[in-house]
Scaffold this active site. Structure first.
Site, PDB file in Angstrom:
ATOM      1  N   ASP B  75     -40.403  56.955 -28.978  1.00 11.84           N
ATOM      2  CA  ASP B  75     -40.065  58.364 -28.744  1.00 11.84           C
ATOM      3  C   ASP B  75     -40.831  58.926 -27.552  1.00 11.84           C
ATOM      4  OD1 ASP B  75     -42.451  58.152 -30.346  1.00 11.84           O
ATOM      5  OD2 ASP B  75     -42.311  60.294 -30.768  1.00 11.84           O
ATOM      6  N   GLU B 129     -44.062  59.029 -32.674  1.00 12.73           N
ATOM      7  CA  GLU B 129     -45.513  59.054 -32.487  1.00 12.73           C
ATOM      8  C   GLU B 129     -45.977  60.401 -31.973  1.00 12.73           C
ATOM      9  OE1 GLU B 129     -49.426  58.579 -30.448  1.00 12.73           O
ATOM     10  OE2 GLU B 129     -47.543  59.276 -29.590  1.00 12.73           O
TER      11      GLU B 129
END
Lengths: 296, 296
Positions: B75, B129
């Site tokens: 991400d 994350e």
């Protein structure tokens, strides 16, 4: 919409207050209530009625020596599960019941029922008092039709628990900003935290001793307050900007320029931008109608 | 969608980085990129591949004595006029180029091109994350499939300008709140200003001396920072609540419980609620693959 301000309602200030409350009129949405009020006033042969935006002005022209203004704002703060109104026992609840549709109701009741007042009277029902001054109906009228405001004495029918509050403090809003340097919060020593820097602004506000001043026998208590604070980028970023909105209420012996100079003195060393200002008003208690009003 | 991770792209880490950047994958939107990565890995006979949510795990099973994890998150932070990627001269710009699709590209390139690594390898491409730890793919895998994480040494390919950063600090977020009493700002002495009260919280943060501690030869610098502040009701109301979000990064010799106790000590006298926490990780530099890695 059928006008709920019927002759029967207009004759009863309590019923009239409730009818006014039940016309939703949050700031900038005063058209419906202004339409109703204007229609009532235009039907009265003893009044000359005009409208500017959603502000309605009606006045007698009886050739009296002195003129009194009765004024009230038509708008309310945002609804908060308090619309329409409710009754609990003797008490009426609802958005604007106190501030200030009860005052508007009294002025409107007098406009309808008092064709021969002792002084000439100007009634002003105005828009947008609860928000920034640039929208305020009294401000807009002062620019477009200053003659509507000419008078020897004015009563604003704001709620005061029956006390006379003479004159009016000025109000100024300013944004004080602190700046820093963004960094990842895991490497905070690479950044400068603007929110931490705002601590000094708040310390000055907390330590600030507001002035009290007596004018014409009336004591004015100033006030300087943070009304909003906002800062931050994300949960893992050292913020590079924090803004504190300060509202300064100043006694009418200060001009707006003096008020701004004082704010800049208090926040010396910080970025400061004035965003809103309305001047104060001296009490003016030496006018004859004022003396009579106070004696009553 | 045709999979842009073609054999030609997979053979070139730079082209691979760019292809990964150009699959939009802001946190919680990792399905498309996880699908592409999973498809590539499932096509490799030397890897055993599994998926949990939008986290993809692939590992060799060569019977080596030791196992190394290579991990990277799929991400990115939100887009900011930087999607898709662009080139300026030799430099690639785009959301996630540095943090951390370049790291993901290297791990994926190795997974494809290294069928006989010296240690057994576990590749982990994980989701979420950049946001609260409850969404984090490593956290979710640690709950659902802890055996996927078993290893002697792990490398997270986050950008560090080529430095080895051993272990990991813990992170905790808490909201410190101050309360007061609402009043109209024209009558501020009837209220208690919660924003002014936050000044003391900011003063403590500004005066805070973050601890430095050396573990296994690595220095950890802690940090405690306000990352967000918010307070205020309206431009003419004394605010009755102000919230300061604090991010505490703590060295891995403190447990989350110890970190919380320390936060509560720093903000003694204030309301404090922990909203997010992820424990730290000790450096673990005594493992053989770690020693070899550092020597290289």
């Amino acid at each position: 919409m059928e006008n709920p301000l019927t002759p029967e309602v207009l004759a009863d200030p309590v019923a009239l207050t409730r009818a006014l409350v039940d016309i939703e009129s949050v700031s900038l949405n005063e058209k419906a209530i202004a339409d109703c009020v204007e229609q009532v006033l235009r039907g009265l042969p003893h009044l000359i009625t005009h409208r500017h935006g959603n502000t309605v002005m009606a006045r007698t022209d009886l050739g009296r020596d002195q003129r009194v203004v009765l004024a009230g704002h038509l708008d309310t703060v945002p609804l908060n599960n308090n619309f329409p109104s409710t009754l609990r026992g003797d008490l009426m609840y609802g958005c604007g019941t106190s501030d200030m549709k009860s005052g508007v109701a009294y002025a409107l009741h007098l406009a309808v029922t008092l064709p021969q007042p002792r002084y000439d009277v100007t009634y002003l029902f105005y828009e947008a008092e609860e928000i920034e001054s640039k929208y305020n109906g009294l401000f807009l009228v002062s620019e477009a039709h200053p003659e509507w405001l000419a008078a020897d004495f004015a009563v604003l029918l704001e709620p005061t628990y029956g006390l006379v509050e003479a004159g009016c403090q000025g109000t100024m809003r300013a944004v004080v900003a602190t700046t820093g340097v963004r960094a990842h919060s895991a490497r905070s020593w690479h950044g400068v935290n603007a929110i931490h820097g705002a601590g000094e602004v708040l310390r000055r506000l907390q330590a600030y001793e507001a002035r009290r001043v007596t004018l014409d026998g009336c004591e004015y208590r100033e006030g300087m307050n943070a009304v909003r604070i906002h800062g931050g980028v994300a949960g893992n970023v050292i913020p590079d900007r924090c803004e504190i909105e300060v509202n300064y209420r100043f006694a009418p012996d200060r001009t707006p320029a003096e008020a701004e100079a004082h704010l800049r003195e208090v926040f010396a060393g910080f970025d400061l931008a004035v965003t809103d200002v309305a001047a104060g008003a001296a009490p003016g208690l030496d006018a004859a109608p004022a003396k009579e009003f106070l004696a009553a």
